[in-house]
Scaffold this motif. Sequence first.
Motif, PDB file in Angstrom:
ATOM      1  N   UNK A  24      12.531   3.356   7.315  1.00  0.00           N
ATOM      2  CA  UNK A  24      12.542   2.156   6.477  1.00  0.00           C
ATOM      3  C   UNK A  24      11.537   1.149   7.024  1.00  0.00           C
ATOM      4  N   UNK A  25      10.696   0.639   6.130  1.00  0.00           N
ATOM      5  CA  UNK A  25       9.684  -0.372   6.455  1.00  0.00           C
ATOM      6  C   UNK A  25      10.040  -1.624   5.666  1.00  0.00           C
ATOM      7  N   UNK A  26       9.755  -2.796   6.244  1.00  0.00           N
ATOM      8  CA  UNK A  26      10.184  -4.051   5.636  1.00  0.00           C
ATOM      9  C   UNK A  26       9.096  -5.112   5.783  1.00  0.00           C
ATOM     10  N   UNK A  27       9.004  -6.000   4.788  1.00  0.00           N
ATOM     11  CA  UNK A  27       8.098  -7.144   4.918  1.00  0.00           C
ATOM     12  C   UNK A  27       8.924  -8.368   5.289  1.00  0.00           C
ATOM     13  N   UNK A  28       8.244  -9.514   5.494  1.00  0.00           N
ATOM     14  CA  UNK A  28       8.928 -10.723   5.934  1.00  0.00           C
ATOM     15  C   UNK A  28       9.902 -11.269   4.892  1.00  0.00           C
ATOM     16  N   UNK A  29       9.705 -10.908   3.632  1.00  0.00           N
ATOM     17  CA  UNK A  29      10.584 -11.397   2.561  1.00  0.00           C
ATOM     18  C   UNK A  29      11.800 -10.494   2.347  1.00  0.00           C
ATOM     19  N   UNK A  30      11.887  -9.405   3.102  1.00  0.00           N
ATOM     20  CA  UNK A  30      13.032  -8.518   3.003  1.00  0.00           C
ATOM     21  C   UNK A  30      12.877  -7.362   2.036  1.00  0.00           C
ATOM     22  N   UNK A  31      11.702  -7.225   1.393  1.00  0.00           N
ATOM     23  CA  UNK A  31      11.460  -6.059   0.551  1.00  0.00           C
ATOM     24  C   UNK A  31      11.322  -4.849   1.462  1.00  0.00           C
ATOM     25  N   UNK A  32      11.854  -3.713   1.034  1.00  0.00           N
ATOM     26  CA  UNK A  32      11.791  -2.527   1.876  1.00  0.00           C
ATOM     27  C   UNK A  32      11.203  -1.341   1.130  1.00  0.00           C
ATOM     28  N   UNK A  33      10.639  -0.435   1.899  1.00  0.00           N
ATOM     29  CA  UNK A  33      10.180   0.857   1.396  1.00  0.00           C
ATOM     30  C   UNK A  33      10.673   1.900   2.388  1.00  0.00           C
ATOM     31  N   UNK A  34      11.398   2.888   1.881  1.00  0.00           N
ATOM     32  CA  UNK A  34      11.827   3.993   2.731  1.00  0.00           C
ATOM     33  C   UNK A  34      10.927   5.184   2.457  1.00  0.00           C
ATOM     34  N   UNK A  35      10.153   5.559   3.467  1.00  0.00           N
ATOM     35  CA  UNK A  35       9.284   6.732   3.376  1.00  0.00           C
ATOM     36  C   UNK A  35      10.053   7.931   3.901  1.00  0.00           C
ATOM     37  N   UNK A  36       9.928   9.034   3.204  1.00  0.00           N
ATOM     38  CA  UNK A  36      10.610  10.262   3.597  1.00  0.00           C
ATOM     39  C   UNK A  36       9.591  11.274   4.097  1.00  0.00           C
ATOM     40  N   UNK A  37      10.027  12.201   4.916  1.00  0.00           N
ATOM     41  CA  UNK A  37       9.148  13.200   5.517  1.00  0.00           C
ATOM     42  C   UNK A  37       8.493  14.133   4.520  1.00  0.00           C
ATOM     43  N   UNK A  38       8.996  14.160   3.282  1.00  0.00           N
ATOM     44  CA  UNK A  38       8.401  15.028   2.262  1.00  0.00           C
ATOM     45  C   UNK A  38       7.286  14.340   1.469  1.00  0.00           C
ATOM     46  N   UNK A  39       6.913  13.110   1.857  1.00  0.00           N
ATOM     47  CA  UNK A  39       5.824  12.401   1.182  1.00  0.00           C
ATOM     48  C   UNK A  39       6.257  11.558   0.003  1.00  0.00           C
ATOM     49  N   UNK A  42      11.019   5.392  -1.644  1.00  0.00           N
ATOM     50  CA  UNK A  42      11.859   4.590  -2.517  1.00  0.00           C
ATOM     51  C   UNK A  42      11.775   3.148  -2.024  1.00  0.00           C
ATOM     52  N   UNK A  43      11.475   2.229  -2.925  1.00  0.00           N
ATOM     53  CA  UNK A  43      11.345   0.819  -2.568  1.00  0.00           C
ATOM     54  C   UNK A  43      12.548   0.031  -3.070  1.00  0.00           C
ATOM     55  N   UNK A  44      12.754  -1.116  -2.465  1.00  0.00           N
ATOM     56  CA  UNK A  44      13.784  -2.051  -2.900  1.00  0.00           C
ATOM     57  C   UNK A  44      13.158  -3.440  -2.950  1.00  0.00           C
ATOM     58  N   UNK A  45      13.216  -4.069  -4.118  1.00  0.00           N
ATOM     59  CA  UNK A  45      12.707  -5.433  -4.258  1.00  0.00           C
ATOM     60  C   UNK A  45      11.233  -5.555  -4.566  1.00  0.00           C
ATOM     61  N   UNK A  46      10.516  -4.445  -4.728  1.00  0.00           N
ATOM     62  CA  UNK A  46       9.082  -4.501  -5.019  1.00  0.00           C
ATOM     63  C   UNK A  46       8.864  -4.752  -6.506  1.00  0.00           C
ATOM     64  N   UNK A  47       7.771  -5.450  -6.819  1.00  0.00           N
ATOM     65  CA  UNK A  47       7.376  -5.609  -8.206  1.00  0.00           C
ATOM     66  C   UNK A  47       5.862  -5.612  -8.297  1.00  0.00           C
ATOM     67  N   UNK A  48       5.342  -5.882  -9.473  1.00  0.00           N
ATOM     68  CA  UNK A  48       3.901  -5.833  -9.698  1.00  0.00           C
ATOM     69  C   UNK A  48       3.136  -6.773  -8.769  1.00  0.00           C
ATOM     70  N   UNK A  49       3.709  -7.921  -8.452  1.00  0.00           N
ATOM     71  CA  UNK A  49       3.026  -8.870  -7.578  1.00  0.00           C
ATOM     72  C   UNK A  49       2.819  -8.297  -6.179  1.00  0.00           C
ATOM     73  N   UNK A  50       3.666  -7.384  -5.765  1.00  0.00           N
ATOM     74  CA  UNK A  50       3.571  -6.797  -4.430  1.00  0.00           C
ATOM     75  C   UNK A  50       2.541  -5.689  -4.337  1.00  0.00           C
ATOM     76  N   UNK A  51       2.228  -5.041  -5.444  1.00  0.00           N
ATOM     77  CA  UNK A  51       1.299  -3.913  -5.414  1.00  0.00           C
ATOM     78  C   UNK A  51       0.098  -4.096  -6.329  1.00  0.00           C
ATOM     79  N   UNK A  52       0.069  -5.127  -7.111  1.00  0.00           N
ATOM     80  CA  UNK A  52      -1.065  -5.368  -8.003  1.00  0.00           C
ATOM     81  C   UNK A  52      -0.623  -5.497  -9.439  1.00  0.00           C
TER      82      UNK A  52
END
Length: 126
Positions: A24-39, A42-52
């Motif tokens: 699990x990776x997290x930014x300062x605002x508490x949004x998280x992305x869980x990367x799995x070993x299979x590539x 799953x994100x939590x709290x992300x939206x268009x402003x976070x990725x473009x």
Amino acid sequence: MSFLLTSCSTYPVEVTSADQLAGVWEDFAGRTVEFKGDGTFTATGMDEADVGEECSGVAATQQGALSLSGTYADVTFDGVDCEGMMLAFYGSPSSFVVCFTRDVTAGGCTGELSRKDDVTATGRHE
């Protein structure tokens, strides 16, 4: 919202396996992305402003896959037309940050995510 860059976050880091990202990776605002070993991820709290803004629909999907290419990974979000999105890796091999970007040559991350274990209670990277 903007984030301060860590002092080493302008140096690209090579990531050669999805296992290096797993967790699990997290930014300062508490949004998280869980990367799995299979590539996949799953994100939590992300939206268009976070990725473009060009990636409409990310908020509804919050998941996808990545294909590693050394110092970055090509990113696809399930069911979202978001061409050219990448995940960049910056810092040092033992402690690096990741960020969604369209320009890995710019150097450094804004909206950076770090391993959840690496964020202290004050929200600062150690």
